[in-house]
Scaffold this motif. Sequence first.
Motif, PDB file in Angstrom:
ATOM      1  N   GLY A 193      14.668  29.674  78.285  1.00 44.10           N
ATOM      2  CA  GLY A 193      14.996  30.955  78.409  1.00 44.10           C
ATOM      3  C   GLY A 193      14.038  31.965  77.694  1.00 44.10           C
ATOM      4  N   ASN A 194      13.145  31.429  77.066  1.00 40.34           N
ATOM      5  CA  ASN A 194      12.178  32.555  76.432  1.00 40.34           C
ATOM      6  C   ASN A 194      10.670  32.572  76.950  1.00 40.34           C
ATOM      7  N   LEU A 195      10.662  33.413  78.178  1.00 37.27           N
ATOM      8  CA  LEU A 195       9.527  33.621  78.763  1.00 37.27           C
ATOM      9  C   LEU A 195       8.398  34.314  78.012  1.00 37.27           C
ATOM     10  N   LYS A 196       9.039  35.253  76.901  1.00 38.90           N
ATOM     11  CA  LYS A 196       8.056  35.995  76.194  1.00 38.90           C
ATOM     12  C   LYS A 196       7.173  34.828  75.261  1.00 38.90           C
ATOM     13  N   ILE A 197       7.835  34.016  74.754  1.00 41.65           N
ATOM     14  CA  ILE A 197       7.056  32.972  74.015  1.00 41.65           C
ATOM     15  C   ILE A 197       6.162  31.912  74.794  1.00 41.65           C
ATOM     16  N   ALA A 198       6.568  31.617  76.076  1.00 41.44           N
ATOM     17  CA  ALA A 198       5.859  31.106  77.080  1.00 41.44           C
ATOM     18  C   ALA A 198       4.560  31.929  77.502  1.00 41.44           C
ATOM     19  N   LYS A 199       4.971  33.048  77.570  1.00 44.08           N
ATOM     20  CA  LYS A 199       3.553  33.956  78.057  1.00 44.08           C
ATOM     21  C   LYS A 199       2.535  33.932  76.808  1.00 44.08           C
ATOM     22  N   GLU A 200       3.091  34.210  75.491  1.00 46.82           N
ATOM     23  CA  GLU A 200       2.254  34.090  74.380  1.00 46.82           C
ATOM     24  C   GLU A 200       1.384  32.823  74.219  1.00 46.82           C
TER      25      GLU A 200
END
Length: 432
Positions: free
Chosen positions: A238-245
């Motif tokens: 559920g952590n798209l922010k980390i996935a994008k980084e």
Amino acid sequence: MSSPYLDPKFKELEKEYNAVVQCNRCGFCETVCPTYMVSGKETLSPRGRNQAFRELLEGKIKNPENASEIFSTCLTCHACTNVCFSEVPVAKLMSSARACAQEKNNFYPLQQFLLSLFLSQRKLFSLICWFLFLCKRLGISKILKQLKLLRFIPELEAGEDIILKTPLIFGGKKNVLKQRKQEPSLSKKMKNAYFSGCGIHYLYPKVSTACLKVLNLSNLGIESPNHSCCGLIAASAGNLKIAKELAKKNIKEFSRLNPNQIIVDDDSCCGFMKSYGELLNQDPQAVQFSNKIKNISEFILENEAIPQIGQTKTMGKVTYHDPCQMGNAHKSTDAPRKILQNLKGLAFVEMDESNWCCGGAGSYCLKHPSLAEDILERKLLNIEKTGAEIVITQASSCLLHLEYGIRKKGWQNKLKIMHLAELLSDSILQRL
Ligand code: SF4
Ligand code: SF4
């Protein structure tokens, strides 16, 4: 104009809301959804999940954490989207749904911090895996399980049963370097890059070695830059922010090489990296990167990389299990079959529901072991019906969960599970 029904506190999820309201509740998807088929529960169906997410975004669910089980039990296998007339991307929506449902959980910020730390610092992640694997190898985890001390960390308790072998040598990239030293001619034509997914890197270094043997023989030049996790683990949590980084970090690392193609040894990572363009809002560099991503079978077939694959050392009836992130998400199913059908000494037989998830789904089998086992059971019955002696796949979580199922059934002497690269590496060894 934004919908009047969308709760303003979720205004940044307007795109997701517009996608979820496309579900007309026809239920056409239910017969292909593994979690619905094994549980019979509407809340564990694609339609149920869409409904719950929609209600959450409309502010109708007062305590979002109550819906977290509905979202976390989705395998993100993409099977439903392929039969949905509205093409509702349920698997993709689940990342945002999970984040919304968990953000009031007191442990959520800590979980997210640790996730970010481990995934971006691969050395630290390696060290932790190494320590956990050492505990398993020394039998410490078994003792802790018998003392019922592992029940406080359910993932470790399930992992104690599922993970049989624990390598203490990690290393796709080490293998690349070793091999490159042995074959200096490759340095003259560095045209392609190799990405080793975390599952293969940490759990199946022998697969990594096999991939490199196969790729080196292609004579198309392979290099492996430093890289991070592909981001799928973060997106699933559920952590798209980390996935994008992580996606941006990988794009940057690989852009230094400017490879023609990037070969990924794990289909779960491969499928996710093929979607970097979409993840990063069609950023041109991300789209270009995604277009270069191939799994081993696509690379071999498209480049005619191994013109004459010889007799395999492993002979008999063989079948193929499609990892969801490539089979369902990208409809990439032909390449491994064409290769298997052309290998001498093997008789390829198609299995029913080859795209039915095996229940592994990353860490799903550790989080939801009971559901995962019911899903695995149907896969094993389909494998048994083929009469195959070898099952081939291309993802580490499928290797792990199918191997677990085979052991549980006591089929070790009649059925073997292998990554495609291992089989090809055998055949290459025979030919040289
Ligand atoms: S997800 Fe698609 S197939 Fe399933 S109920 Fe909704 S509209 Fe119908
Ligand atoms: S992604 Fe898979 S598990 Fe999730 S709702 Fe769709 S079919 Fe079911």
